[in-house]
Design an enzyme around this catalytic site. Structure first.
Site, PDB file in Angstrom:
ATOM      1  N   PHE A  12      -1.708   0.704   1.224  1.00 47.99           N
ATOM      2  CA  PHE A  12      -1.148   0.462   2.560  1.00 47.99           C
ATOM      3  C   PHE A  12       0.005   1.446   2.849  1.00 47.99           C
ATOM      4  CE2 PHE A  12       2.366  -2.313   4.446  1.00 47.99           C
ATOM      5  CZ  PHE A  12       2.111  -1.920   5.752  1.00 47.99           C
ATOM      6  N   TYR A 155       4.390  -7.887 -12.950  1.00 48.32           N
ATOM      7  CA  TYR A 155       4.842  -6.965 -11.908  1.00 48.32           C
ATOM      8  C   TYR A 155       6.361  -6.737 -12.016  1.00 48.32           C
ATOM      9  CZ  TYR A 155       5.235  -4.935  -7.188  1.00 48.32           C
ATOM     10  OH  TYR A 155       5.469  -4.112  -6.115  1.00 48.32           O
TER      11      TYR A 155
END
Ligand code: UDP
Length: 320
Positions: A12, A155
């Site tokens: 994105f 993450y």
């Protein structure tokens, strides 16, 4: 003409960045392995002679196509799964080892390369490194409140390791590196199935399906429109005085998730009902960037209001 390497260039943010760099007259090498990025995002760039796509997994050493080029001066390292929503196949929760390795081994390969070519390097870290913060807003000197082995740790800890490695190369090998901490960003080209809150709510509202608020929707986030984020990323890499700096990039306009649901429902004039579902483990209760450092160092600010940005994003989702 110098070239810029964008890892995660089919994602994105990455695909928007590739597009903007081409407009700014750079040659662009987009590296992606498409585990979460999409070919659709870059299809309009493929025919551009200044654009090169390199399909590669950064966990492996850099390929010859990159090592053979003599014109790369700058690297944006954006490659990583980024969605925490386990319902999405693109979530880092469903790619835990890949997420840990692209931010560690992948970052290592790129920092070695930056060292070799004496290039500029930008590591895309995340507001996730603050975990479930105990202070608000979060400024760059806050160390964070992170669960080192919870489901989001693949993450959070990967991004923290990536930061540490970047700083090690700045300190030890004098690499021209900097770290940006990207806060929640939204806009056209978000993927419908990546499970992020803005794309989920818009998709649900436009199809008159229930809008799924997790928990009671009292948790907060602060949403930055993609155009603002791009300007911040470019300034962070190309401004002279940013070597070794850690910079928050985001929009400090903080909203509850329930407020966001209502806003999207009203902007889309949707008849969807708002329903409440279970909250995932370690979902941060609040998040709001302190962007004073970016303002001072980069003369950057986030300028697009939530209403304006959401209208553009809704128009995009209606068009696809
Ligand atoms: N969220 C939600 N409904 C959804 C998707 C997300 O209520 O359909 C919530 C999620 O629990 C979190 C916030 O929205 O509190 C932002 O989620 P997102 O995955 O976009 O990003 P995060 O900031 O958690 O990385």
């Amino acid at each position: 003409m110098e070239a810029v390497l964008v890892t995660g260039g089919a994602g994105f943010i990455g695909s928007h960045l590739c597009e903007k760099l081409l407009l700014d007259e750079y040659r662009v090498i987009c590296l992606d392995n498409f585990i979460t990025g999409s070919r659709q995002n870059i299809q309009q760039l493929i025919s551009n002679r200044k654009f090169q796509l390199v399909e590669h997994d950064l966990i492996e050493p850099l390929p010859k196509e990159i090592l053979d080029r003599q014109d790369i001066r700058s690297i944006f390292h954006l490659a990583s799964p980024a969605s925490p929503n386990k319902k999405s196949p693109k979530s880092y929760i469903n790619h835990p080892v890949e997420t840990l390795l692209v931010n560690s081994q992948g970052t290592y390969h790129l920092l070695e390369y930056a060292r070799k070519i004496h290039g500029r390097f930008l590591y895309a870290s995340s507001s996730e490194i603050y975990g479930d913060p105990k202070v608000s807003p979060q400024n760059e000197s806050y160390f964070g409140n992170v669960n080192p082995n919870g489901i989001r740790s693949v993450y959070d800890e990967a991004k923290r390791f990536g930061e540490a490695l970047t700083m090690a190369y700045v300190r030890t090998h004098d690499v021209d590196g900097r770290i940006v901490r990207i806060f929640n960003t939204y806009g056209p080209r978000m993927q419908k199935d990546d499970g992020r809150v803005v794309s989920n709510f818009i998709t649900q509202a436009l199809s008159q399906k229930p809008i799924t608020v997790y928990g009671e929707g009292k948790q907060t986030r602060s949403f930055c429109f993609i155009d603002d984020m791009l300007n911040g990323l470019l300034k962070a890499l190309f401004t002279q005085n940013t070597k070794g700096e850690v910079i928050n990039l985001g929009n400090p306009d903080e909203r509850t998730i329930l407020e966001l649901a209502n806003k999207i429902k009203s902007l889309t004039q949707s008849s969807s009902e708002i329903i409440f579902e279970g909250l995932s483990q370690d979902d941060p209760k609040m998040r709001k960037p302190d962007i004073q450092k970016a303002k001072n160092l980069l003369q950057w600010n986030s300028e697009v209001s939530l209403d304006e940005g959401l209208k553009k994003t809704i128009a995009y989702f209606k068009s696809v």
